[in-house]
Write a protein that holds these residues in place. Structure first.
Motif, PDB file in Angstrom:
ATOM      1  N   SER A  80       4.882   2.652  -7.453  1.00 46.83           N
ATOM      2  CA  SER A  80       5.583   2.842  -6.057  1.00 46.83           C
ATOM      3  C   SER A  80       4.685   2.755  -4.713  1.00 46.83           C
ATOM      4  O   SER A  80       5.211   1.955  -3.800  1.00 46.83           O
ATOM      5  N   GLY A  81       3.471   3.328  -4.885  1.00 42.64           N
ATOM      6  CA  GLY A  81       2.831   3.000  -3.696  1.00 42.64           C
ATOM      7  C   GLY A  81       2.207   1.637  -3.504  1.00 42.64           C
ATOM      8  O   GLY A  81       2.009   1.164  -2.228  1.00 42.64           O
ATOM      9  N   ILE A  82       2.069   0.879  -4.524  1.00 45.48           N
ATOM     10  CA  ILE A  82       1.522  -0.404  -4.280  1.00 45.48           C
ATOM     11  C   ILE A  82       2.476  -1.396  -3.982  1.00 45.48           C
ATOM     12  O   ILE A  82       2.346  -2.138  -3.002  1.00 45.48           O
ATOM     13  N   LEU A  83       3.905  -1.111  -4.278  1.00 42.70           N
ATOM     14  CA  LEU A  83       4.929  -1.854  -3.625  1.00 42.70           C
ATOM     15  C   LEU A  83       4.955  -1.702  -2.287  1.00 42.70           C
ATOM     16  O   LEU A  83       5.270  -2.557  -1.472  1.00 42.70           O
ATOM     17  N   ALA A  84       5.014  -0.377  -1.972  1.00 41.07           N
ATOM     18  CA  ALA A  84       4.952  -0.180  -0.555  1.00 41.07           C
ATOM     19  C   ALA A  84       3.993  -0.546   0.291  1.00 41.07           C
ATOM     20  O   ALA A  84       4.316  -1.177   1.329  1.00 41.07           O
ATOM     21  N   THR A  85       2.759  -0.409   0.044  1.00 39.03           N
ATOM     22  CA  THR A  85       1.844  -1.499   0.597  1.00 39.03           C
ATOM     23  C   THR A  85       1.871  -2.765   0.615  1.00 39.03           C
ATOM     24  O   THR A  85       1.399  -3.282   1.472  1.00 39.03           O
ATOM     25  N   VAL A  86       2.193  -3.369  -0.212  1.00 42.84           N
ATOM     26  CA  VAL A  86       2.379  -4.822  -0.335  1.00 42.84           C
ATOM     27  C   VAL A  86       3.558  -5.082   0.652  1.00 42.84           C
ATOM     28  O   VAL A  86       3.506  -6.172   1.529  1.00 42.84           O
ATOM     29  N   PHE A  87       4.692  -4.596   0.619  1.00 42.77           N
ATOM     30  CA  PHE A  87       5.941  -4.913   1.415  1.00 42.77           C
ATOM     31  C   PHE A  87       5.640  -4.635   3.020  1.00 42.77           C
ATOM     32  O   PHE A  87       6.106  -5.121   3.894  1.00 42.77           O
ATOM     33  N   GLN A  96       2.626  -4.882   4.167  1.00 41.18           N
ATOM     34  CA  GLN A  96       1.468  -5.763   4.255  1.00 41.18           C
ATOM     35  C   GLN A  96       0.142  -4.988   4.723  1.00 41.18           C
ATOM     36  O   GLN A  96      -0.805  -5.550   5.405  1.00 41.18           O
ATOM     37  N   LEU A  97      -0.042  -3.862   3.868  1.00 41.88           N
ATOM     38  CA  LEU A  97      -1.400  -3.235   4.037  1.00 41.88           C
ATOM     39  C   LEU A  97      -1.935  -3.884   2.814  1.00 41.88           C
ATOM     40  O   LEU A  97      -3.465  -3.761   2.805  1.00 41.88           O
ATOM     41  N   LYS A  98      -1.410  -4.484   1.805  1.00 36.12           N
ATOM     42  CA  LYS A  98      -2.328  -5.090   0.727  1.00 36.12           C
ATOM     43  C   LYS A  98      -1.593  -6.678   0.379  1.00 36.12           C
ATOM     44  O   LYS A  98      -0.307  -6.712   1.145  1.00 36.12           O
ATOM     45  N   PRO A  99      -2.321  -7.419  -0.043  1.00 40.59           N
ATOM     46  CA  PRO A  99      -1.820  -8.829  -0.268  1.00 40.59           C
ATOM     47  C   PRO A  99      -0.984  -8.889  -1.547  1.00 40.59           C
ATOM     48  O   PRO A  99      -0.832  -7.974  -2.242  1.00 40.59           O
ATOM     49  N   PRO A 100       0.110  -9.706  -1.504  1.00 39.40           N
ATOM     50  CA  PRO A 100       1.193  -9.818  -2.706  1.00 39.40           C
ATOM     51  C   PRO A 100       0.511  -9.915  -3.898  1.00 39.40           C
ATOM     52  O   PRO A 100       1.120  -9.511  -4.975  1.00 39.40           O
ATOM     53  N   THR A 101      -0.917 -10.735  -4.028  1.00 39.78           N
ATOM     54  CA  THR A 101      -1.403 -10.698  -5.335  1.00 39.78           C
ATOM     55  C   THR A 101      -1.559  -9.349  -5.924  1.00 39.78           C
ATOM     56  O   THR A 101      -1.795  -8.996  -7.000  1.00 39.78           O
ATOM     57  N   LYS A 102      -1.626  -8.115  -5.207  1.00 39.92           N
ATOM     58  CA  LYS A 102      -1.816  -6.859  -5.913  1.00 39.92           C
ATOM     59  C   LYS A 102      -0.745  -6.515  -6.695  1.00 39.92           C
ATOM     60  O   LYS A 102      -1.064  -5.736  -7.617  1.00 39.92           O
ATOM     61  N   LEU A 103       0.450  -7.152  -6.442  1.00 43.25           N
ATOM     62  CA  LEU A 103       1.526  -7.084  -7.227  1.00 43.25           C
ATOM     63  C   LEU A 103       1.141  -7.403  -8.754  1.00 43.25           C
ATOM     64  O   LEU A 103       2.003  -7.146  -9.841  1.00 43.25           O
ATOM     65  N   PHE A 104       0.231  -8.283  -9.110  1.00 42.05           N
ATOM     66  CA  PHE A 104      -0.055  -8.956 -10.428  1.00 42.05           C
ATOM     67  C   PHE A 104      -1.111  -8.152 -11.005  1.00 42.05           C
ATOM     68  O   PHE A 104      -1.545  -8.424 -11.851  1.00 42.05           O
ATOM     69  N   LYS A 105      -1.532  -7.273 -10.468  1.00 44.98           N
ATOM     70  CA  LYS A 105      -2.492  -6.164 -11.109  1.00 44.98           C
ATOM     71  C   LYS A 105      -2.473  -4.723 -10.653  1.00 44.98           C
ATOM     72  O   LYS A 105      -3.317  -4.023  -9.990  1.00 44.98           O
ATOM     73  N   PRO A 106      -1.125  -4.208 -10.780  1.00 38.45           N
ATOM     74  CA  PRO A 106      -0.839  -2.783 -10.282  1.00 38.45           C
ATOM     75  C   PRO A 106      -1.565  -2.076 -11.290  1.00 38.45           C
ATOM     76  O   PRO A 106      -1.800  -1.004 -10.847  1.00 38.45           O
TER      77      PRO A 106
END
Length: 181
Positions: free
Chosen positions: A162-169, A171-181
């Motif tokens: 949940s935290g990773i999704l929030a940080t990607v949406f 823009q605190l982390k790049p979308p590529t972070k979604l492929f290594k949650p």
């Protein structure tokens, strides 16, 4: 904030609000709300979708900079608008620190702001576009959207995800972070 997509609205009264919350895939929000004391009636806010203006392609008066929601605005559910506005302000701050010429500052700002807006806009419309007929032709886009929806469902019970999704949406982390949650 309780959000919905694709005209799946609830009426602006407590009973409809709670009924909508109860219909969600996870009972967590409904359980938190059902015994809570409301401080006001629910407020219905409908937003048709993300908007982006291409001022970089227009002839504007020298020194005029359009930023924030006037440059691009996003569905509030995703929480991207304020992040984009802050990142645009940072680009403007950098230009001012570099003593960018008043004759060039607008053009330079749009060059720097474009990638900031572009990334957020693509994320926002990828979620919203699955309701458009042409989306069915874009197999990679559909696959990505299914993956995002799967992550969203899994994130209901996984705080880390949940935290990773929030940080990607946001823009605190790049979308590529979604492929290594």
């Amino acid at each position: 904030m309780l959000g919905s997509l694709n005209k799946n609205y609830f009426k602006s009264d407590i009973d409809s609000f709670l009924s909508f919350a109860e219909s969600l895939p996870s009972p967590m929000l409904f359980n938190a709300l059902k015994n809570a004391t409301p401080v006001c009636d629910p407020y219905e806010y409908r937003y048709k979708g993300s908007i982006r203006h291409m001022y970089n392609e227009c002839i504007l008066p020298k020194g005029l900079i359009v930023a924030g929601d006037a440059l691009s605005s996003f569905t509030p559910i995703w929480g991207q608008g304020i992040t984009v506005a802050v990142l645009e302000a940072k680009e403007l701050e950098d230009l001012l620190k570099e003593n960018c010429s008043p004759d060039r500052i607008s053009e330079e700002f749009y060059v720097r702001a474009f990638p900031v807006v572009d990334k957020a806009y693509k994320l926002a419309v990828s979620a919203d576009s699955r309701y458009l007929p042409e989306a069915k032709k874009n197999r990679i886009g559909l696959l990505f959207m299914k993956y995002i929806l799967l992550l969203a469902k899994l994130s209901i019970h996984d705080k880390h995800l949940s935290g990773i999704l929030a940080t990607v949406f946001q823009q605190l982390k790049p979308p590529t972070k979604l492929f290594k949650p």
